[in-house]
Design an enzyme around this catalytic site. Structure first.
Site, PDB file in Angstrom:
ATOM      1  CD  GLU A 124      57.599 -59.861  -6.404  1.00 31.20           C
ATOM      2  OE1 GLU A 124      58.286 -60.496  -7.231  1.00 31.20           O
ATOM      3  OE2 GLU A 124      56.603 -59.207  -6.738  1.00 31.20           O
ATOM      4  CB  CYS A 137      58.397 -49.943  -3.256  1.00 27.96           C
ATOM      5  SG  CYS A 137      56.661 -50.375  -3.262  1.00 27.96           S
ATOM      6  CB  CYS A 144      46.233 -57.766  -0.338  1.00 29.90           C
ATOM      7  SG  CYS A 144      45.523 -56.236   0.303  1.00 29.90           S
ATOM      8  CB  CYS A 148      42.193 -53.066  -5.478  1.00 30.08           C
ATOM      9  SG  CYS A 148      42.081 -52.423  -3.789  1.00 30.08           S
ATOM     10  CB  CYS A 151      45.848 -54.273  -7.126  1.00 33.68           C
ATOM     11  SG  CYS A 151      47.267 -54.698  -6.097  1.00 33.68           S
ATOM     12  N   GLY A 202      50.282 -55.697   0.089  1.00 31.32           N
ATOM     13  CA  GLY A 202      49.507 -55.661   1.321  1.00 31.32           C
ATOM     14  C   GLY A 202      48.984 -54.298   1.718  1.00 31.32           C
ATOM     15  CD  GLU A 203      45.518 -50.828   3.681  1.00 35.48           C
ATOM     16  OE1 GLU A 203      45.323 -50.464   2.507  1.00 35.48           O
ATOM     17  OE2 GLU A 203      45.980 -50.058   4.566  1.00 35.48           O
ATOM     18  CB  SER A 234      50.219 -46.187  -0.002  1.00 38.30           C
ATOM     19  OG  SER A 234      49.111 -46.258  -0.884  1.00 38.30           O
ATOM     20  CB  SER A 256      44.750 -46.363  -3.025  1.00 36.17           C
ATOM     21  OG  SER A 256      46.103 -46.652  -2.809  1.00 36.17           O
ATOM     22  CG  LEU A 257      40.160 -40.723  -4.367  1.00 34.42           C
ATOM     23  CD1 LEU A 257      39.371 -41.008  -3.100  1.00 34.42           C
ATOM     24  CD2 LEU A 257      40.264 -39.205  -4.593  1.00 34.42           C
ATOM     25  CG  HIS A 258      42.859 -45.851  -7.290  1.00 39.09           C
ATOM     26  ND1 HIS A 258      44.020 -45.259  -7.731  1.00 39.09           N
ATOM     27  CD2 HIS A 258      43.237 -46.765  -6.358  1.00 39.09           C
ATOM     28  CE1 HIS A 258      45.046 -45.798  -7.105  1.00 39.09           C
ATOM     29  NE2 HIS A 258      44.609 -46.696  -6.264  1.00 39.09           N
ATOM     30  CG  ASN A 333      52.408 -49.927 -13.816  1.00 42.32           C
ATOM     31  OD1 ASN A 333      52.957 -49.446 -14.806  1.00 42.32           O
ATOM     32  ND2 ASN A 333      52.457 -49.340 -12.636  1.00 42.32           N
ATOM     33  CB  CYS A 376      52.263 -48.921  -8.947  1.00 39.60           C
ATOM     34  SG  CYS A 376      53.081 -47.568  -8.231  1.00 39.60           S
TER      35      CYS A 376
HETATM   36  N1  SAH Z   1      47.600 -51.509  -0.186  1.00 39.44           N
HETATM   37  C1  SAH Z   1      48.049 -50.171  -0.228  1.00 39.44           C
HETATM   38  C2  SAH Z   1      49.485 -50.045  -0.661  1.00 39.44           C
HETATM   39  C3  SAH Z   1      49.977 -50.891  -1.813  1.00 39.44           C
HETATM   40  S1  SAH Z   1      49.572 -50.506  -3.459  1.00 39.44           S
HETATM   41  C4  SAH Z   1      47.169 -49.352  -1.100  1.00 39.44           C
HETATM   42  O1  SAH Z   1      46.339 -49.920  -1.803  1.00 39.44           O
HETATM   43  O2  SAH Z   1      47.277 -48.141  -1.049  1.00 39.44           O
HETATM   44  C5  SAH Z   1      50.475 -49.041  -3.957  1.00 39.44           C
HETATM   45  C6  SAH Z   1      49.717 -48.201  -5.005  1.00 39.44           C
HETATM   46  O3  SAH Z   1      49.719 -48.847  -6.314  1.00 39.44           O
HETATM   47  C7  SAH Z   1      48.255 -48.014  -4.643  1.00 39.44           C
HETATM   48  O4  SAH Z   1      47.835 -46.703  -4.912  1.00 39.44           O
HETATM   49  C8  SAH Z   1      47.590 -48.983  -5.577  1.00 39.44           C
HETATM   50  O5  SAH Z   1      46.243 -48.672  -5.731  1.00 39.44           O
HETATM   51  C9  SAH Z   1      48.399 -48.820  -6.832  1.00 39.44           C
HETATM   52  N2  SAH Z   1      48.215 -49.897  -7.810  1.00 39.44           N
HETATM   53  C10 SAH Z   1      47.773 -51.153  -7.585  1.00 39.44           C
HETATM   54  N3  SAH Z   1      47.732 -51.854  -8.740  1.00 39.44           N
HETATM   55  C11 SAH Z   1      48.170 -51.022  -9.721  1.00 39.44           C
HETATM   56  C12 SAH Z   1      48.403 -51.192 -11.120  1.00 39.44           C
HETATM   57  N4  SAH Z   1      48.189 -52.344 -11.720  1.00 39.44           N
HETATM   58  N5  SAH Z   1      48.873 -50.132 -11.815  1.00 39.44           N
HETATM   59  C13 SAH Z   1      49.139 -48.958 -11.191  1.00 39.44           C
HETATM   60  N6  SAH Z   1      48.967 -48.749  -9.863  1.00 39.44           N
HETATM   61  C14 SAH Z   1      48.484 -49.774  -9.134  1.00 39.44           C
HETATM   62 FE1  SF4 Z   2      45.659 -54.681  -1.482  1.00 38.34          FE
HETATM   63 FE2  SF4 Z   2      46.535 -52.180  -2.053  1.00 38.34          FE
HETATM   64 FE3  SF4 Z   2      46.426 -54.074  -3.975  1.00 38.34          FE
HETATM   65 FE4  SF4 Z   2      44.169 -53.052  -2.992  1.00 38.34          FE
HETATM   66  S1  SF4 Z   2      45.774 -51.938  -4.147  1.00 38.34           S
HETATM   67  S2  SF4 Z   2      44.571 -55.244  -3.361  1.00 38.34           S
HETATM   68  S3  SF4 Z   2      44.718 -52.753  -0.849  1.00 38.34           S
HETATM   69  S4  SF4 Z   2      47.721 -54.109  -2.152  1.00 38.34           S
END
Ligand code: SAH
Ligand code: SF4
Length: 402
Positions: A124, A137, A144, A148, A151, A202-203, A234, A256-258, A333, A376
């Protein structure tokens, strides 16, 4: 029933399941200038012509967006026929296009079939129009390897890495769909896609070479011309690759610190067990080119009761001290079956206040395209990893008997 969604489903003829692999023609999309030269050399082109032909092809493919060699009128007629017989510049095919009520668009793309003619996996891409800019995007992998827990993509096992051509191809598809090529009446100050974020599926740092080559192509001044300052990569925190990303890609960086402690981050971003917060932040301090003019964005997804206390906000500010940083608070989200809830809006505002008072401006990212699962972390395709034997068996079963 009337729906508030403006969803346009489109299925192109060319991607019917089981369509044979087009031909043995080699796809030139995604080759760097050196790669393109090598391909022409292999094809038997005289050395003295190569530089000029690479320039002509580059202009046709990336500046004019052409896909048909017959239209590449800067090449002689014979050359058009010859190259057209040997090569393609095919992009991924649009399977479905969806449009959100807020103007966000999402494309489900099918990647090229393999040598046996088995249709490729799906991925996508999302376009987010905003006042004064438009962000694409882009995905770097189908699925992936990381998991996480907040995600959606993380629930889809890695199917495969995208090639450089498939990564650049997402921008070309978007420009096709948005009608943004020379001759469309738009001038260069009036661009629809002004920014790219490697924040799709993906990463990106686990597909380093292809992402690097694709972003080099995207930023080439005689082609797509999108400066690396307008490209953000990212990462979930692949520490050993961060310095290389700065040196070899040179885009803006987002992390992506979180979470602000390892215990919570281990749960949210399991990669943290391998590369904990202190190591990640050290890599950020040493990111080549980082400065107040080139800040690192720290993404922080707001999860109710998990990482959204005011103590967390204060700790976030403390941790980032000394790093040229922007903070991006992302309301969580949801997706089907997701195990978290988004923080309450009042809590997000209080959290943002602490961050704002520490000098970080406008940090909350408005969710876009939620109604079409384009926000996201909502991206996921149905493609699953199968063995070649399994795929062949399925293909045979799907073929009409003669
Ligand atoms: N894999 C990479 C890039 C893709 S994700 C990464 O993890 O950075 C893009 C961003 O969306 C990242 O910061 C990810 O942590 C965040 N993200 C993933 N799932 C989400 C969700 N359900 N709601 C909001 N942000 C989310
Ligand atoms: Fe992969 Fe990024 Fe989603 Fe983590 S947040 S599962 S690294 S796509």
């Amino acid at each position: 029933m009337a729906t508030s969604l403006d969803i346009a489903h489109k299925r192109t003829d060319a991607v019917e399941a089981g369509a044979p692999a087009s031909t043995a023609r080699r796809n030139l999309l995604g080759l760097t200038r050196d790669g393109l030269a090598a391909e022409l050399r292999l094809h038997g082109m005289p050395e003295k012509q190569i530089r000029m032909r690479v320039g002509q092809l580059w202009n046709a493919i990336y500046n004019r967006g052409l896909t048909d060699f017959a239209k590449m009128t800067t090449l002689s007629k014979e050359m058009r026929t010859e190259l057209g017989a040997a090569f393609t510049v095919a992009r991924p095919e649009i399977v479905v296009e969806q449009k959100s009520v807020d103007g966000t668009r999402k494309w489900l793309l099918r990647l090229a079939s393999d040598k046996a003619g088995i249709p490729g996996p799906e991925v996508e891409t999302v376009y987010i129009p905003e006042e004064g800019r438009g962000t694409l995007c882009i995905s770097s992998q189908v699925g992936c390897t990381l998991t996480c827990t907040f995600c959606h993509t993380g629930t889809q096992k890695l199917v495969r890495n995208l090639t450089a051509g498939e990564i650049v191809g997402q921008l070309l598809v978007a420009r096709d769909a948005l009608g943004e090529w020379p001759g469309s009446g738009r001038n260069s100050d009036d661009r629809l896609v002004t920014n790219i974020v490697m924040m799709g599926m993906g990463e990106p740092l686990y597909n380093f070479e292809n992402v690097r080559d694709a972003l080099d192509i995207v930023s080439d001044g005689e082609g797509l011309s999108l400066s690396k300052r307008r490209v953000t990569l990212s990462t979930s925190g692949v520490v050993p690759m961060i310095e290389r990303a700065g040196n070899e890609i040179g885009s803006m960086l987002a992390i992506s610190l979180h979470a602000v402690n390892d215990e919570t981050r281990d749960k949210l971003v399991p990669l943290n067990k391998k590369y904990p917060i202190a190591e990640l932040l050290d890599a950020c301090r040493n990111y080549p080119g980082v400065s107040n003019a080139r800040r690192i964005t720290f993404e922080y997804v707001m999860l109710k009761g998990v990482n959204d206390s005011l103590a967390d906000a204060k700790e976030l500010v403390r941790l980032l001290k000394g790093i040229p940083a922007k903070i991006n608070l992302i309301p969580f989200n949801p997706w089907p079956g997701s195990p978290y809830e988004c923080s309450d809006w009042a809590q997000i505002e209080k959290f943002a206040d602490v961050v704002n008072r520490a000098g970080y401006a406008s940090p909350v990212r408005t969710p876009r395209g939620r109604d079409i699962m384009a926000a996201c972390g909502q991206l996921k395709s149905e493609t699953v990893k199968k063995s070649a034997a399994e795929r062949l068996r399925e293909e045979k079963a799907a073929q009409p008997s003669a």
